[in-house]
Design a protein around this motif. Structure first.
Motif, PDB file in Angstrom:
ATOM      1  N   SER A  67      51.007   3.489  84.952  1.00  0.00           N
ATOM      2  CA  SER A  67      50.449   2.672  83.878  1.00  0.00           C
ATOM      3  C   SER A  67      48.923   2.601  84.048  1.00  0.00           C
ATOM      4  CB  SER A  67      51.060   1.268  83.954  1.00  0.00           C
ATOM      5  OG  SER A  67      50.600   0.473  82.911  1.00  0.00           O
ATOM      6  N   PRO A  68      48.120   2.641  82.982  1.00  0.00           N
ATOM      7  CA  PRO A  68      48.519   2.544  81.573  1.00  0.00           C
ATOM      8  C   PRO A  68      48.607   3.902  80.877  1.00  0.00           C
ATOM      9  CG  PRO A  68      46.175   2.217  81.733  1.00  0.00           C
ATOM     10  CD  PRO A  68      46.658   2.506  83.148  1.00  0.00           C
ATOM     11  N   TRP A  69      48.518   5.006  81.629  1.00  0.00           N
ATOM     12  CA  TRP A  69      48.399   6.318  80.994  1.00  0.00           C
ATOM     13  C   TRP A  69      49.661   6.700  80.222  1.00  0.00           C
ATOM     14  CZ3 TRP A  69      43.606   6.894  80.767  1.00  0.00           C
ATOM     15  CH2 TRP A  69      42.771   6.524  81.828  1.00  0.00           C
ATOM     16  N   GLN A  70      50.808   6.351  80.783  1.00  0.00           N
ATOM     17  CA  GLN A  70      52.047   6.665  80.062  1.00  0.00           C
ATOM     18  C   GLN A  70      52.098   5.930  78.721  1.00  0.00           C
ATOM     19  OE1 GLN A  70      56.065   4.762  80.641  1.00  0.00           O
ATOM     20  NE2 GLN A  70      56.375   6.634  81.874  1.00  0.00           N
ATOM     21  N   GLU A  71      51.824   4.632  78.736  1.00  0.00           N
ATOM     22  CA  GLU A  71      51.857   3.837  77.512  1.00  0.00           C
ATOM     23  C   GLU A  71      50.811   4.295  76.503  1.00  0.00           C
ATOM     24  OE1 GLU A  71      51.721   2.709  80.542  1.00  0.00           O
ATOM     25  OE2 GLU A  71      53.479   1.438  80.880  1.00  0.00           O
ATOM     26  N   LEU A  72      49.613   4.648  77.023  1.00  0.00           N
ATOM     27  CA  LEU A  72      48.534   5.081  76.137  1.00  0.00           C
ATOM     28  C   LEU A  72      48.891   6.386  75.429  1.00  0.00           C
ATOM     29  CD1 LEU A  72      45.671   4.544  75.132  1.00  0.00           C
ATOM     30  CD2 LEU A  72      44.798   5.835  77.093  1.00  0.00           C
TER      31      LEU A  72
END
Length: 248
Positions: A67-72
């Motif tokens: 997180s936060p790359w997956q959500e982004l």
């Protein structure tokens, strides 16, 4: 060019103004618009709820990202898919509404032609022509949606760029379709019609973009559609008169 763009927006405004002067005439277009809106909403609402599952399925490689790359990533992908769907929705809504409500919109544009004065065009604008143009509009709308989807993946600026280009291109498609009746009634060939639209490109885009943006407002498409048909009649008349020889 800027002046012409805003002239196109004002033409849609004149279409809305006809709700005040010709309320019964424009009200004829409400029922087909409501039916088309409900059909389209029946597709878009489930898509909205399914966006999370779709983005998860498309990006399995991001399952182990921190997180936060997956959500982004998945949020950005969902936004791009939604922008592409909205770009297509204007074309599908226009095609559906004009096909379903052909007799009603025939009366609207003819009524507006008479109110503008001068000789009323009497050429053929049959239902088969409307269906054919509607299919063409949907196919082109799909291509615009795919282009929007691809542009959306450009790093940093993709989302904004996709939104702007999607609205412009889909708005131009909608404007072309809406002016079809008025041009067909004048007996114009596809080549002549394209030439007129090119001659007033900024005005056409201004009208189309304003219409497309109104379509994106919740329930706005229902009220906008009759006004857009009326406005497109004014747009077609203005382009035709401007292109006519001085002695005509």
């Amino acid at each position: 060019m800027i002046r012409e763009f805003f002239a196109g927006i004002r033409i849609l405004g004149r279409g809305f103004g006809l709700w005040r002067t010709h309320p019964k005439l424009l009200a004829l277009g409400l029922i087909p618009a409501i039916i088309a809106f409900l059909l389209l909403a029946g597709a878009l609402i489930p898509l909205g709820f399914a966006l999370g599952s779709i983005t998860d399925w498309v990006t399995p490689f991001a399952d182990n990202w921190v997180s936060p790359w997956q959500e982004l990533l998945r949020f950005s992908l969902g936004a791009v898919i939604l922008v592409a769907a909205l770009a297509l929705s204007g074309a599908v809504f226009t095609a559906l509404t004009l096909t379903i409500g052909d007799p009603f919109y025939q009366r609207i544009w003819r009524g507006i032609e008479r109110s503008l004065g001068g000789p009323e065009p009497t050429g053929d604008t049959g239902l088969l022509t409307t269906i054919g143009e509607g299919i063409r509009l949907v196919v082109l709308g799909i291509l615009v949606a795919l282009l929007t989807l691809v542009i959306g993946f450009i790093p940093v600026v993709g989302g904004v760029l996709a939104s702007v280009i999607g609205v412009i291109l889909s708005g131009r498609l909608v404007a072309r379709e809406l002016t079809g009746r008025a041009f067909d009634a004048r007996g114009l060939t596809a080549h002549s019609r394209s030439a007129l639209l090119r001659s007033g490109r900024a005005r056409v885009i201004g009208f189309g973009v304003a219409t497309q943006l109104c379509f994106l407002i919740p329930l706005g498409a229902i009220i906008t559609m009759p006004a857009a048909v009326a406005g497109s009649t004014i747009l077609a008349r203005s382009l035709t008169e401007r292109a006519a020889p001085p002695h005509a």
